[in-house]
Write an enzyme that holds these catalytic residues in place. Structure first.
Site, PDB file in Angstrom:
ATOM      1  CB  CYS A  47      -1.056   0.007   1.093  1.00 63.35           C
ATOM      2  SG  CYS A  47      -0.698  -0.970   2.532  1.00 63.35           S
ATOM      3  NE  ARG A  92       2.453  -9.156   5.320  1.00 53.72           N
ATOM      4  CZ  ARG A  92       1.139  -9.075   5.184  1.00 53.72           C
ATOM      5  NH1 ARG A  92       0.348  -9.893   5.876  1.00 53.72           N
ATOM      6  NH2 ARG A  92       0.603  -8.199   4.375  1.00 53.72           N
ATOM      7  CD  GLN A 113      -0.293  -8.874   0.124  1.00 50.88           C
ATOM      8  OE1 GLN A 113       0.160  -7.785  -0.207  1.00 50.88           O
ATOM      9  NE2 GLN A 113      -0.951  -9.057   1.249  1.00 50.88           N
ATOM     10  CG  ASP A 151      -2.024  -5.569  -2.248  1.00 57.51           C
ATOM     11  OD1 ASP A 151      -3.228  -5.448  -1.933  1.00 57.51           O
ATOM     12  OD2 ASP A 151      -1.093  -5.092  -1.578  1.00 57.51           O
ATOM     13  CG  HIS A 158      -3.819  -0.426  -2.291  1.00 59.64           C
ATOM     14  ND1 HIS A 158      -2.713  -1.142  -2.672  1.00 59.64           N
ATOM     15  CD2 HIS A 158      -4.054  -0.747  -0.997  1.00 59.64           C
ATOM     16  CE1 HIS A 158      -2.286  -1.846  -1.633  1.00 59.64           C
ATOM     17  NE2 HIS A 158      -3.078  -1.630  -0.612  1.00 59.64           N
ATOM     18  CE  LYS A 164      -8.992  -8.445   8.827  1.00 59.10           C
ATOM     19  NZ  LYS A 164      -7.604  -8.914   8.821  1.00 59.10           N
ATOM     20  CG  HIS A 224      -5.781  -1.536   2.024  1.00 57.50           C
ATOM     21  ND1 HIS A 224      -4.429  -1.502   2.233  1.00 57.50           N
ATOM     22  CD2 HIS A 224      -6.280  -0.388   2.536  1.00 57.50           C
ATOM     23  CE1 HIS A 224      -4.115  -0.370   2.851  1.00 57.50           C
ATOM     24  NE2 HIS A 224      -5.214   0.321   3.053  1.00 57.50           N
TER      25      HIS A 224
END
Length: 642
Positions: free
Chosen positions: A336, A365, A383, A385, A387, A467, A513
């Site tokens: 992000c 991570r 991911q 991912d 946004h 979320k 997200h």
RNA sequence: GCCCACAUAGCUCAGAUGGUAGAGCACUCCCUUGGUAAGGGAGAGGUCACUGGUUCAAUUCCAGUUGUGGGCACCA
């Protein structure tokens, strides 16, 4: 004085004296008397032997009712505790609830239990069942109960009583020489538990689930109304084990792990092919849904992560390094902040919104070592991912847009059973309560607008916003949380994202997200377990093997393979000097969906003999027809032009 | 990170109360050209996870480390 007992079917019966649940069950039928485990009296669960001294609506609970099974499991936990206390008197008992499929009991004991102890304990449990000890309920004075437990050295039990609400009665259940604090209800005697139970595993567990507390020893067991159900459950466990994605990873030569890179995947050629198939599929879907794709740096300066709040909240779980010029760089744990940089690099107008920025970003991570588990929980993962930068007014519509995209995609992978969890503000968070009020309200409105069913998951939101979690159910009924959608009114402001509104003023955009697969690694693990390795044709990293019967067919087999390859099919020719049975076996174990057998006959007629994975049937087809068919099958279930 | 267990050939596993190891499959070579889930023979392949300790001698016993498995805790 007579008591009128009313049954669920509306009928009623008078008893001269206060009857017990057992009396009532016996009065109805001997089999009910035998199978009864508890009674619901005016909506509350009671022991069978407790006298009912006033008119009541009742329902007999049997060992096959859901609540009855739960009660059996709870009793199994007590019987296990009794067995443990008999065998290892220096052990303190703590809590032992029924859980899905079974029960556990947490014990405090200086010496660890070893696996062999489980056999001993289980054996003693069977003896206790044979003894058929009566189980009796006693109501105690709170302080007396505390004193009693302190006196017999059961410190944990004393603590539990101290924490019970003042209004609640303190009930103890006695069976043989064992007394346990318990709300109940329980069976009339240990014999009624039966023997359809088995101790399954030994584990550590923190007292009251808090890692700051002492580590207790937990023994898990499973318990069922009868032996048949126990066996069925154990068989199902074996089935789940057979689907273990780690096994397919080796067997199908997809990936491996090794000591030097804990929690990081070494993708082999076939595994990486599967990975790319998923990425390309998602890319097409997202392009069609109006996303743009970007790529942002793996390493960024600490200051950016401080600004986003990641450093403060998750710093201990981030990989970072000092450079020769005294900077601290962190490997991205999320995409992000990078996407915000792309957004704010240009002057944005409200006309640009919603702006949907996606990235197949690889994040790292530092997960606790004990959390690592095959592909399901890793330290480095990719991911899908994205946004979505939008206005507050667009939150609902954009959320709906994400849900539609997600459900269509899950369906393509054979997941039809999806449910949603709505998670609101956690204790550890950034941003004001006013901002949280607004974002929670917006997300709730959005999920309601989708018309999809959802459940609440309080306090489980991300540190920057509430979320939605999308949970899918696999072929053997296990739930996996994959997709997520988070409304974020915090990070855009923290990182200085702005756009010019219709009013000519600067505004802070909202950021959604979202990830649909979640982690590609994990999603592949789930797919392997869902399909038990037998991936559908369009996903298979090796779709077709052309296997020869005799070497005279080698040239033809290679020609077939080239033709298919030219059409984008993942194909291989197996010309080895082996019998066809051998080749069929090997490629079947590799879960190749289609084997084309070619011998002299096929070479002469320009045909192929097709065998599908999992079927013994053979089908002879003209080569051209086969190619056309495979090309059609190679498309995803809902193809997108690209 | 915490508790318990485990770590032997590429894979699946056996093994010895301490004397430097074995099977099947896979691999290489030879024979076999066989029609739908393992054709036959030969060969090669090991620092028994790593580091210390005990011992004449450790893959085996002890300790630590790393990794893995099952839980717990964690999961932006």
């Amino acid at each position: 004085m007579s008591v009128t007992i009313s049954f669920p079917d509306g009928k009623s019966k008078d008893f001269i004296q206060a009857p017990t649940g057992q009396d009532i069950a016996d009065a109805i039928s001997t089999s009910l008397g035998r199978n009864a485990v508890a009674i619901r009296v005016n909506g509350r669960m009671w022991d069978l032997q407790r006298p009912i001294d006033a008119d009541a609506n009742i329902e007999i609970i049997t060992r096959n009712d859901d609540e009855g099974i739960e009660l059996l499991r709870h009793d199994a936990a007590h019987v296990m505790a009794e067995a443990v206390k008999e065998l290892y008197p220096d052990t303190q008992v703590t809590i032992g609830p029924a859980i899905e499929h079974g029960f556990y009991y947490d014990f405090a004991r200086a010496e660890p239990f070893v696996p062999e102890d489980l056999d001993r304990i289980e054996q003693r449990m069977r003896e206790i069942v044979d003894r058929d000890e009566p189980i009796s309920r006693e109501v105690w004075d709170r302080q007396e109960a505390i004193n009693f437990y302190r006196q017999i050295g059961e410190e944990y039990k004393a603590q539990i009583i101290e924490d019970i609400d003042a209004g609640e009665p303190i009930t103890l259940y006695r069976q043989g020489n064992f007394v346990d604090l318990c709300r109940g209800p329980h069976l009339p005697s240990t014999g009624r538990l039966g023997k359809a139970f088995k101790l399954t595993k030994l584990a550590g567990a923190y007292w009251r689930g808090d890692s700051r507390n002492a580590m207790l020893q937990r023994i898990y067991g499973t318990a069922w109304p009868d032996a048949k159900q126990l066996k069925a459950y154990l068989t199902q466990l074996e089935e789940a084990e057979k689907r273990d994605h780690r096994k397919f990873g080796k067997q199908m030569d997809l990936f491996h792990f090794q000591e030097e890179a804990p929690g990081a995947v070494f993708w082999h050629a076939k595994g990486w092919t599967l990975f790319q198939t998923l990425v390309n599929y998602m890319r097409r879907k997202q392009n069609a849904a109006g996303y743009i794709e970007v790529n942002t740096p793996e390493l960024m300066d600490r200051s950016l992560w401080e600004a986003s709040g990641h450093w403060q909240t998750f710093g201990e779980n981030m990989f970072h390094m000092e450079t020769a010029d005294d900077r601290t760089l962190a490997i991205k744990p999320m995409n992000c902040p990078g996407h915000v940089q792309v957004f704010k690099h240009d002057l944005r107008s409200y006309r640009d919104l919603p702006m949907r920025i996606s990235e197949f970003g690889k994040v790292h991570r530092y997960e606790p070592s004990g959390a690592l588990h095959g592909l399901m929980r890793v330290r480095a993962f990719t991911q899908d991912d994205a946004h979505v930068f939008c206005t507050e007014q667009q939150i609902t519509e954009e959320s709906k847009h994400v849900c539609d995209l997600l459900l269509g995609i899950y369906r393509d992978f054979g997941f039809d059973d999806i449910h949603i969890k709505y998670a609101d503000r956690p204790t550890n968070r950034v941003g004001s309560d006013a901002v949280w009020d607004a974002s929670e309200k917006a997300l709730l409105q959005a999920v309601e607008a989708t018309g999809l069913q959802y459940s609440l998951n309080p306090g489980e939101g991300a540190f920057y916003g509430p979320k939605l979690e999308f949970v899918l159910r696999d072929a053997i009924g296990r739930d996996w949380q994959c997709g997520t959608l988070q409304v974020d009114l915090n990070l855009p402001a923290r990182l200085g994202a702005q756009y010019i509104g219709e009013d000519g003023q600067k505004h802070t955009p909202v950021m959604l997200h979202r990830a649909l697969f979640g982690s590609l690694e994990r999603f592949i693990g789930i797919l392997l377990e869902h399909y038990a390795g037998a991936l559908p044709f369009w996903l298979s990293p090796m779709q077709i093997v052309v296997a020869t019967v005799v070497s005279d067919a080698d040239a033809y087999a290679e020609q077939v393979a080239h033709m298919l390859q030219a059409k984008g099919i993942k194909v291989e020719a197996d010309l080895r000097n082996e019998k066809i049975s051998y080749k069929v076996r090997e490629h079947s174990l590799q879960k190749v969906p289609i084997i084309l057998v070619v011998g002299r006959r096929e070479a002469e007629d320009r045909t192929v003999t097709m065998r599908r994975l999992g079927s013994k049937q053979q089908e002879n087809l003209a080569l051209n027809e086969a190619v056309t068919r495979f090309v059609a099958d190679n498309l995803s279930p809902t193809p997108v032009a690209n």
